[in-house]
Scaffold this active site. Structure first.
Site, mmCIF file in Angstrom:
data_model
loop_
_atom_site.group_PDB
_atom_site.id
_atom_site.type_symbol
_atom_site.label_atom_id
_atom_site.label_comp_id
_atom_site.label_asym_id
_atom_site.label_seq_id
_atom_site.Cartn_x
_atom_site.Cartn_y
_atom_site.Cartn_z
ATOM 1 N N ASP A 1 5.378 -2.123 -6.742
ATOM 2 C CA ASP A 1 6.047 -1.328 -5.690
ATOM 3 C C ASP A 1 6.520 -0.027 -6.335
ATOM 4 O O ASP A 1 6.485 1.035 -5.722
ATOM 5 C CB ASP A 1 7.297 -2.039 -5.139
ATOM 6 C CG ASP A 1 6.988 -3.340 -4.408
ATOM 7 O OD1 ASP A 1 5.970 -3.390 -3.700
ATOM 8 O OD2 ASP A 1 7.783 -4.296 -4.548
ATOM 9 N N HIS B 1 9.025 -4.967 -6.899
ATOM 10 C CA HIS B 1 7.973 -5.531 -7.738
ATOM 11 C C HIS B 1 7.495 -4.375 -8.622
ATOM 12 O O HIS B 1 7.587 -3.203 -8.215
ATOM 13 C CB HIS B 1 6.812 -6.065 -6.894
ATOM 14 C CG HIS B 1 7.183 -7.298 -6.122
ATOM 15 N ND1 HIS B 1 6.988 -7.418 -4.780
ATOM 16 C CD2 HIS B 1 7.741 -8.455 -6.533
ATOM 17 C CE1 HIS B 1 7.416 -8.612 -4.380
ATOM 18 N NE2 HIS B 1 7.877 -9.251 -5.428
#
Ligand code: XUL
Ligand code: MN
Length: 345
Positions: A53, A50
């Site tokens: 992330d 993501h």
């Protein structure tokens, strides 16, 4: 033809801590570095990211800072010999996305969603992946009358067009899911994803990602979804997992509930040559809430192991006998051939 050598990946969110809507975490959080190190150790080649992330707290950072942190991450990945499979904008956490992201009724919020997606593309560039995954979590409705679904399609196309124009190499890989968190999602199936691709400025660069559990939630057969997407040359990523019927999204280990369907999914991948152009097999699986920290990687290790065992099963299936039974329209014995092959008798 030489056999495909599959490459595997997972995301940091797949090493989750056990929280569900009814209770808190059951395992202490692991560091991002620990998660990265698990990949190679357990036979995985790449990580999915993501956007946050890759760059934590992304909404508080300047474009320059985002690029700087993405470059530092790329260096760490290179040092460990790990590829980035994709980047996905996480458009379901921020207050701006409460009423949807690209399809919010509020123009300011729609702008936020697009801007954030462009930053995700910048990160994808730096991490050297051309895949932007779009799980359209909040694009849909809780209450039919709150939204105009026709306008929703226009908003989605406008957003996709902005992303395609931002970078002429990026490919959008839409991950359909029929419900959860929404009551009904606007892009519930692969057919919807591939249809909307044709409304964009560059349909060739809009494809899809199939998740087994999402197909099952839509009442569809994941193997047929794979064949359908591959007929268009548009299956660019894959989230294998399992799902026990029509309930909350379970992200169970691959094959744990529908073993025969898992076998059929692998046969579909094999006949379509999935993986021959660098595509990865990702497992979007979560540990059970009961899992102890010392068993934390087992759901991923076991999913990969099941995949490889079923791959042997797919490759050793008696195709000649199956062909003969099909020609004879003896589907009863074809059924038994599959069952006995899976049972190893
Ligand atoms: C949600 C889901 C996500 C996406 C990535 O159900 O599958 O994890 O795969 O954003
Ligand atoms: Mn997924």
């Amino acid at each position: 033809m030489a056999k495909t050598k599959y490459k595997f990946c997972f995301g940091p969110w797949n090493i989750s801590e056990g929280q569900d809507p009814y209770g808190p975490t059951t395992r202490p959080a692991q560091s991002f570095d620990w998660k990265l190190k698990q990949l190679k150790k357990h036979g995985f080649d790449a990580m999915m990211f993501h956007d946050d992330d890759a760059v934590p707290d992304i909404d508080t950072k300047s474009e320059r800072q985002i690029r700087k942190e993405a470059r530092a991450l790329k260096q760490r990945l290179d040092d460990l010999g790990i590829a980035a499979e994709m980047v996905a904008p996480r458009l379901w956490f921020a207050p701006e996305t409460i009423d949807g992201a690209y399809t919010s009724n509020d123009a300011k919020c729609r702008r936020y969603a697009i801007e954030r997606s462009l930053r995700s593309i910048d990160i994808a560039n730096i991490l050297e992946t051309d895949i932007l995954v779009l799980w359209l979590a909040r694009e849909g409705s809780y209450i039919r009358e709150s939204k105009d679904a026709r306008r929703g399609v226009d908003y989605l196309v406008q957003a996709f067009d902005r992303m395609l124009a931002h970078d002429r190499r990026i490919r959008l890989s839409i991950e359909p899911k029929p419900n959860e968190p929404m009551d009904h999602a606007y892009i519930p199936t692969i057919g919807h994803a591939l249809a909307i691709a044709n409304l964009t400025r560059d349909p060739k660069r809009v494809g899809c990602l199939i998740e087994s559990a999402h197909a099952i939630l839509a009442g569809l057969d994941p193997a047929d979804e794979i064949d359908f997407a591959c007929a268009f040359g548009k299956l660019w990523s894959l989230h294998l997992n399992d799902q026990n019927g029509l309930k909350y999204d379970q992200d169970r280990p691959f094959g744990c509930t529908n073993l025969r369907s898992a076998f059929d999914q692998i046969r579909a991948l094999e006949r379509n040559g999935y993986g021959r152009h660098g595509e990865y097999v990702c497992f979007d699986v979560h540990p059970f809430r009961t899992t102890r920290p010392e068993h934390w990687m087992r759901h991923l290790v076991n999913s990969r192991r099941t995949f490889l065992r079923l791959l042997q099963k797919a490759r050793s299936f008696d195709e000649a006998e199956a062909k003969r039974l099909i020609a004879d329209r003896n589907y009863q014995d074809l059924d038994q051939l599959v069952i006995e092959h899976l049972m190893g008798v």
